[in-house]
Design an enzyme around this catalytic site. Structure first.
Site, PDB file in Angstrom:
ATOM      1  N   LYS A   1      37.002  36.243  13.254  1.00  0.00           N
ATOM      2  CA  LYS A   1      37.753  37.348  12.663  1.00  0.00           C
ATOM      3  C   LYS A   1      39.076  37.559  13.405  1.00  0.00           C
ATOM      4  CE  LYS A   1      36.939  42.216  11.359  1.00  0.00           C
ATOM      5  NZ  LYS A   1      35.926  43.302  11.422  1.00  0.00           N
TER       6      LYS A   1
ATOM      7  N   SER B   1      35.342  45.589   6.945  1.00  0.00           N
ATOM      8  CA  SER B   1      36.594  44.919   7.259  1.00  0.00           C
ATOM      9  C   SER B   1      36.457  43.418   7.509  1.00  0.00           C
ATOM     10  CB  SER B   1      37.203  45.552   8.511  1.00  0.00           C
ATOM     11  OG  SER B   1      36.366  45.368   9.653  1.00  0.00           O
TER      12      SER B   1
ATOM     13  N   SER C   1      31.077  46.905   9.130  1.00  0.00           N
ATOM     14  CA  SER C   1      32.073  45.907   8.737  1.00  0.00           C
ATOM     15  C   SER C   1      31.531  44.498   8.600  1.00  0.00           C
ATOM     16  CB  SER C   1      33.227  45.891   9.745  1.00  0.00           C
ATOM     17  OG  SER C   1      34.044  47.010   9.583  1.00  0.00           O
TER      18      SER C   1
END
Length: 463
Positions: free
Chosen positions: A77, A152, A176
């Site tokens: 990420k 996210s 997330s």
């Protein structure tokens, strides 16, 4: 959906010499180059560096090292430090930032033989329930490009579900890395707080909540990744050892099922039906299910706990916001503005509520071994919205899709989202499995049993 070789299978093949890390990496890079333009799951792909890493893994295998993640490609990420690589948090403030070191989790991935192939998209500062940001735009759902995978960690989840990589490393401070996997049909695991060391990296707006989170196509791959990453490190004072695996048979566990996690929350009928069917399947498989709701402190909602995120963002980025609000995603700017308006007493009251949530879940799980329920109250929704306008036939605010995940972060407990069926338009639905803090391996072992049960009565529940 994904037909990529599972990480367990690929790593075994590389260790045995039946495959090479270099060959696996070349194939992965070709898949990313072909598939990523439609998804925007990756925001950077490190072609030459990935091939160099793979060659080094092949040399290590040739020298006799036994690497648990030998040659397995991993997406990271774009909020997690990868040494010498551009890591932006999806923010114009960090558009030119290059990480000076690996995060401990990335360091451990490399030590285990994994190949870091690139950075996966995130909402700005990982603070939004859809994956879009001012630098890179939106990530799209692998099944339908008009839909969002959520956020996210939408980039990591879409990279796995889209068949670009077998493993991804996300973060989770409020769901997330559970909600996006639920929406795309992958497995997302939020370990206990501290189970995987955090940092070095960016300062977090979510103090005491954020964890590194494995995302994979199945539970075996998730567990393989967790075992490579877990364990304390002196550089992270919050890192801890979690309980070893138990000999206790799964059918002796008491599993509490709560259709709304004890909250006054709307749930879409297709999600309710898929989760109920999965629970019935578990009962047929011999799992002892007890229908029981956790009891939370008065006034607890996902919204009531958000001041901690808003205050954290304001503390970190309030000065930059005052200088130029236009630098930020408008939704993040609104959160910073709210954070700047909070009093110290309001933030402290939220911290007290957070601690009460942790005590409430710990008390509930003293009488039940696990808690299960929906990961999200809805399936994926159109890309241009923060959330569905209606859930369960009721008008809802934009964050209503996120209601079932954040309390577990405040409790610092482990939770895993497991594909459990399909809702409307055959979009994936996730079952959330929550355990007591420190019992991460119980959650993973139960999830493996549930995964097998679901495959028997609901083929194609996952990827």
């Amino acid at each position: 959906m994904s037909s990529f070789p599972r990480a367990t299978v690929l790593a075994a093949a590389v260790r045995s010499g039946a495959a090479s890390a270099s060959g696996a990496t070349e194939a992965t890079l070709a898949r990313i180059d072909a598939g990523n333009p439609a998804l925007n799951a990756f925001v950077a792909v490190h072609h030459q560096d990935a091939l160099a890493q793979a060659e080094a893994v092949d040399r290590r295998i040739g020298a006799g090292e036994m690497l648990p993640l030998a040659g397995v490609p991993v997406a990271v990420k774009d909020t997690i430090w990868v040494s010498r690589r551009r890591v932006t948090q999806g923010s114009r403030l960090f558009a030119d930032f290059h990480a000076p070191a690996d995060a401990i989790a990335v360091e451990r991935l490399r030590a285990a033989g994994a190949v870091i192939v690139g950075m996966a998209n995130s909402s700005e500062f990982a603070c939004k329930g859809v994956t879009t940001n001012p630098l890179f735009g939106p990530t799209r759902h692998p099944m339908d490009p008009s839909l969002t995978p959520g956020g996210s960690s939408g980039g990591p989840a879409a990279a796995v579900a889209g068949g670009l990589v077998p493993l991804a490393l996300g973060t989770d401070a409020g769901g997330s890395s559970r909600r996006p996997p639920a929406h795309v049909g992958a497995v997302g695991f939020k370990p206990s707080f501290g189970a995987i060391p955090y940092g070095p990296g960016f300062a977090e707006p979510f103090v005491g909540l954020a964890v590194m989170a494995p995302i994979a196509a199945d539970v075996a791959d998730t567990a393989l990744m967790f075992e490579a990453l877990a364990g304390p490190d002196p550089r992270d004072p919050d890192s801890v050892a979690v309980a070893p695996d138990e000999d206790r048979p799964i059918d002796t566990l008491t599993v509490a099922y709560s259709p709304r996690l004890g909250l006054d929350a709307s749930v879409d009928e297709d999600v309710r039906e898929a989760v109920e069917r999965s629970v019935e399947g578990l009962e047929r498989a011999g799992i002892r299910i007890l229908r029981r709701d956790p009891v939370w402190p008065a006034g607890v909602t996902e919204t009531a706990l958000m001041p901690l995120q808003h205050a954290g963002l304001a503390a970190l980025y309030g000065d930059a916001f005052r200088r130029d609000p236009a630098l930020f995603d408008p939704d993040i700017a609104a959160q910073i503005e709210r954070g700047l308006s909070l009093s110290g007493a309001e933030v402290a009251a939220t911290q007290i509520l957070s601690a009460e949530v942790a005590r409430a879940l710990a008390a509930f799980l003293a009488d039940a071994d696990l808690l299960i329920g929906p990961t999200t109250p809805c399936v994926a929704w159109p890309l241009d919205r923060l959330g569905p306008a209606v859930i369960g036939g009721q008008p809802v605010p934009p964050r209503a899709h996120a209601v079932f995940t954040p309390l577990v972060n405040h409790a610092k407990a482990p939770a895993l989202s497991l594909p459990c069926g399909r809702g409307r338009d055959r979009l994936p639905v996730g079952l959330q499995i929550v355990g007591p803090r420190g019992f991460d391996r119980r959650v993973l072992r139960f999830a493996a049993v549930a995964e097998r049960a679901f495959a028997e009565f609901w083929p194609g529940a996952g990827l």
